[in-house]
Motif scaffolding. Structure first.
Motif, short mmCIF file in Angstrom:
data_model
loop_
_atom_site.label_atom_id
_atom_site.label_comp_id
_atom_site.label_asym_id
_atom_site.label_seq_id
_atom_site.Cartn_x
_atom_site.Cartn_y
_atom_site.Cartn_z
N ILE A 145 0.85 -1.19 0.00
CA ILE A 145 0.00 0.00 0.00
C ILE A 145 0.88 1.24 0.00
CG2 ILE A 145 -1.70 1.33 1.31
CD1 ILE A 145 -2.83 -1.33 2.31
N GLY A 146 0.63 2.14 -0.95
CA GLY A 146 1.38 3.39 -0.99
C GLY A 146 2.09 3.60 -2.31
N SER A 147 2.90 4.65 -2.34
CA SER A 147 3.60 5.04 -3.56
C SER A 147 4.98 4.39 -3.62
CB SER A 147 3.75 6.57 -3.62
OG SER A 147 2.50 7.20 -3.58
N PHE A 148 5.55 4.43 -4.82
CA PHE A 148 6.93 4.02 -5.03
C PHE A 148 7.74 5.24 -5.46
CE2 PHE A 148 4.71 -0.03 -5.92
CZ PHE A 148 5.36 -0.84 -5.01
N TYR A 149 8.76 5.59 -4.70
CA TYR A 149 9.59 6.74 -5.05
C TYR A 149 10.69 6.27 -6.01
CZ TYR A 149 7.16 9.09 -1.29
OH TYR A 149 6.19 9.63 -0.50
N TYR A 150 10.24 5.97 -7.22
CA TYR A 150 11.17 5.46 -8.23
C TYR A 150 10.74 5.97 -9.59
CZ TYR A 150 12.93 2.22 -11.76
OH TYR A 150 13.50 1.69 -12.89
N ALA A 151 11.70 6.45 -10.37
CA ALA A 151 11.46 6.87 -11.74
C ALA A 151 12.66 6.39 -12.57
CB ALA A 151 11.31 8.38 -11.84
N PRO A 152 12.43 5.62 -13.62
CA PRO A 152 13.55 5.06 -14.39
C PRO A 152 14.52 6.11 -14.90
CG PRO A 152 11.49 3.99 -15.00
CD PRO A 152 11.12 5.13 -14.11
N GLU A 153 14.03 7.24 -15.41
CA GLU A 153 14.93 8.26 -15.93
C GLU A 153 15.79 8.86 -14.82
OE1 GLU A 153 16.98 10.86 -18.35
OE2 GLU A 153 15.80 9.07 -18.85
N SER A 154 15.20 9.08 -13.66
CA SER A 154 15.96 9.63 -12.53
C SER A 154 17.05 8.65 -12.10
CB SER A 154 15.03 9.93 -11.36
OG SER A 154 14.11 10.94 -11.70
N ARG A 155 16.70 7.38 -12.05
CA ARG A 155 17.71 6.38 -11.68
C ARG A 155 18.83 6.32 -12.71
NH1 ARG A 155 19.04 0.88 -12.75
NH2 ARG A 155 20.04 -0.07 -10.92
N ASN A 156 18.46 6.43 -13.97
CA ASN A 156 19.47 6.41 -15.02
C ASN A 156 20.47 7.54 -14.84
OD1 ASN A 156 20.57 5.36 -17.49
ND2 ASN A 156 19.64 7.07 -18.58
N MET A 157 19.97 8.73 -14.52
CA MET A 157 20.86 9.87 -14.30
C MET A 157 21.72 9.67 -13.05
SD MET A 157 20.64 12.12 -16.71
CE MET A 157 20.65 10.65 -17.77
N MET A 158 21.17 9.00 -12.05
CA MET A 158 21.93 8.76 -10.83
C MET A 158 23.07 7.77 -11.06
SD MET A 158 22.27 9.29 -7.49
CE MET A 158 20.71 9.93 -6.85
N MET A 159 22.84 6.75 -11.87
CA MET A 159 23.79 5.66 -12.00
C MET A 159 24.79 5.85 -13.14
SD MET A 159 22.57 4.16 -9.43
CE MET A 159 23.61 2.71 -9.34
N LEU A 160 24.45 6.68 -14.15
CA LEU A 160 25.36 6.87 -15.27
C LEU A 160 26.59 7.68 -14.87
CD1 LEU A 160 23.19 7.77 -18.41
CD2 LEU A 160 24.68 5.79 -18.14
N PRO A 161 27.78 7.32 -15.36
CA PRO A 161 28.95 8.19 -15.14
C PRO A 161 28.81 9.48 -15.95
CG PRO A 161 29.50 6.38 -16.63
CD PRO A 161 28.12 6.10 -16.12
N TRP A 162 29.49 10.54 -15.50
CA TRP A 162 29.30 11.86 -16.11
C TRP A 162 29.63 11.87 -17.59
CZ3 TRP A 162 33.14 14.53 -18.57
CH2 TRP A 162 34.46 14.10 -18.36
N TRP A 163 30.62 11.08 -17.99
CA TRP A 163 31.07 11.14 -19.38
C TRP A 163 30.11 10.47 -20.35
CZ3 TRP A 163 31.82 6.11 -20.84
CH2 TRP A 163 32.12 5.20 -19.83
N ARG A 164 29.10 9.80 -19.82
CA ARG A 164 28.07 9.21 -20.70
C ARG A 164 26.82 10.07 -20.78
NH1 ARG A 164 26.99 3.03 -19.54
NH2 ARG A 164 25.67 3.41 -21.37
N LYS A 165 26.85 11.21 -20.12
CA LYS A 165 25.72 12.13 -20.15
C LYS A 165 25.95 13.20 -21.22
CE LYS A 165 24.83 11.37 -15.24
NZ LYS A 165 24.66 11.97 -13.89
N ARG A 166 24.94 14.02 -21.45
CA ARG A 166 25.00 15.04 -22.49
C ARG A 166 24.63 16.40 -21.92
NH1 ARG A 166 27.33 11.50 -24.24
NH2 ARG A 166 27.08 10.31 -26.19
N GLY A 167 25.22 17.45 -22.49
CA GLY A 167 24.86 18.82 -22.15
C GLY A 167 25.07 19.13 -20.69
#
Length: 454
Positions: free
Chosen positions: A246-268
């Motif tokens: 019962i309740g919400s899940f504090y999870y969003a795939p895009e947010s997790r992706n940004m958290m786990m990706l190293p900086w050099w694989r990100k853009r802008g």
């Protein structure tokens, strides 16, 4: 009766995760000689803040009459206007260190009502519960103007609340500085887990340790003051076995992706993102529950038609796809958002209750879900998929939970199958259960208030 100005942006009849704790404090404080003068968001303005929300008038009716008469609803400007276009949304999220514009939209009406109530009722201190973190400066401003002590109730960590990375290291530094400034002004700061307080001591080593106070969330004993049963049983080999979340899940795939990706694989501008510690919120989702159940059904296919996983609350866009990924469409049902009374009935109809928590890589998670204590009240075993942290510690201490390792789903599946086939008996720790009733915890808050009130 000692008056206190009690600022709670989320308060009944709003039915949200942040309402239960302040509702319990307001309900029981009069029993300890303290009258809360509640300032909260006007119910008519919920639609200006939340795109989707639920109300439950019965929650408001649980409060004593004298408290209901002292609740002041305060109107707000439209918060959603801050996010009305893609550009406004980007600017107001990227450059915001308070994680929301509630305070900015509320402040003019808030200050007027707060000044009026202080003049009329002469409270001896100000209590504010957050999030939203943006209302903390409003409470601090009132205290400074009227020379009143401030009690800051932090339902969540502020600097370490990171579902997604900070926009940059400077964003982190500014947020930490704002939290530190608020703590310095406060006479007392309350945390809901011991791990949160340990984190604060690490972040702010110069802060007096005695300023931090541990008052967790809790549960309500029944009307006669009776605690939940000391022993809860699961009989072996049930015809149907229902597990409920019962309740919400504090999870969003895009947010997790940004958290786990190293900086050099990100853009802008995302290359500048910064995380003071890595928090994996996939562990807060039902992913590892589904993975364990899938493994269990491989071991024992005859349970395919006897297991039922029920979910109630906000249905996230990723939920159905995650169910399909594990081939559990025939096992999982999502009931959507339910009123509080319906949630209680669902708990009673279930065999076990499910809970999760985020994982801090190389550390310990500080969050304890408010639903944890609702679960303890329900006289049902709790199946906890919890990495190391405050949630796992508390549930283990309660004696009412079975702890599963989400990083060892094959072993967890064998553990769960053994419980299904052999049954299990769980015994509560009576001292633990007594110390976590909301009446007892409110007594601790009242003692703190009386100690610091001038």
């Amino acid at each position: 009766m000692m008056n206190v100005l009690f600022i709670s942006y989320q308060f009944p009849p709003l039915n949200a995760g942040g309402t239960l704790r302040p509702m319990a404090f307001a309900k029981y404080l009069p029993d300890h000689g303290i009258m809360p003068l509640v300032i909260t968001l006007a119910p008519d303005d919920y639609g200006k803040v939340y795109e989707k929300y639920q109300t439950d008038p019965a929650m408001f009716e649980e409060l004593p009459v004298q408290v209901r008469e002292r609740v002041t609803p305060v109107t707000t400007e439209n918060v959603l206007n801050y996010y009305g276009s893609p550009l406004k949304r980007f600017v107001n999220i990227y450059f915001d260190v308070y994680r929301g514009k509630e305070g900015a939209a509320w402040k003019h009406h808030f200050y007027r009502e707060a000044d009026r109530m202080i003049k009329e009722f002469q409270p001896r201190l100000v209590f504010v519960t957050a999030p939203p973190f943006s209302i903390i400066p409003l409470a601090a401003g009132v205290c400074e103007k009227h020379q009143l002590p401030l009690v800051l109730d932090m339902r969540d960590a502020w600097t370490y609340w990171n579902m997604t990375p900070y926009g940059s290291y400077l964003h982190y530094v500014r947020t930490k500085a704002n939290e530190q400034a608020a703590f310095r002004q406060a006479t007392a700061v309350i945390g809901t887990s011991r791990q949160t307080i340990d984190d604060w001591k690490y972040l702010f080593p110069d802060m007096p340790a005695g300023k931090f106070n541990y008052i967790p969330n809790g549960y309500d004993a029944d009307q006669n003051g009776t605690q939940p049963a000391a022993v809860v049983n699961l009989p072996p080999d049930p015809p149907v076995f229902r597990m409920t979340y019962i309740g919400s899940f504090y999870y969003a795939p895009e947010s997790r992706n940004m958290m786990m990706l190293p900086w050099w694989r990100k853009r802008g501008h995302k290359m500048l993102q910064y995380s003071p510690r890595k928090q994996d919120w996939l562990y807060r989702s039902p992913y590892f529950i589904f993975k364990t159940v899938r493994e269990l059904l491989k071991l024992a296919p005859h349970w395919e038609t006897r297991l039922k996983l029920s979910f109630a609350g906000k249905k996230e866009p990723w939920f159905d796809e995650m169910v399909r990924t594990f081939g559990l469409e025939h096992v999982v049902e999502h009931l959507g958002f339910l009123p509080r009374e319906a949630c209680v009935r669902l708990e009673k109809e279930s065999d076990v209750l499910l809970i999760t928590s985020a994982k801090v890589l190389g550390g310990r998670d500080c969050f304890i879900a408010g639903k944890t204590f609702e679960y303890l009240q329900a006289d049902k075993p709790v199946f906890a998929f919890t990495p190391e942290g405050a949630q796992k510690d508390l549930l283990a201490a309660s004696g009412r939970a079975v702890i599963f390792d989400p990083d060892a789903c094959e072993q967890a599946a064998k553990q769960m199958l053994n419980i299904l086939e052999e049954g299990i008996e769980l015994r509560s720790d009576p001292a633990f259960m007594e110390s976590h009733t909301r009446r007892e915890l409110t007594g601790q808050l009242a003692a703190l208030m009386k100690r610091i009130a001038p």
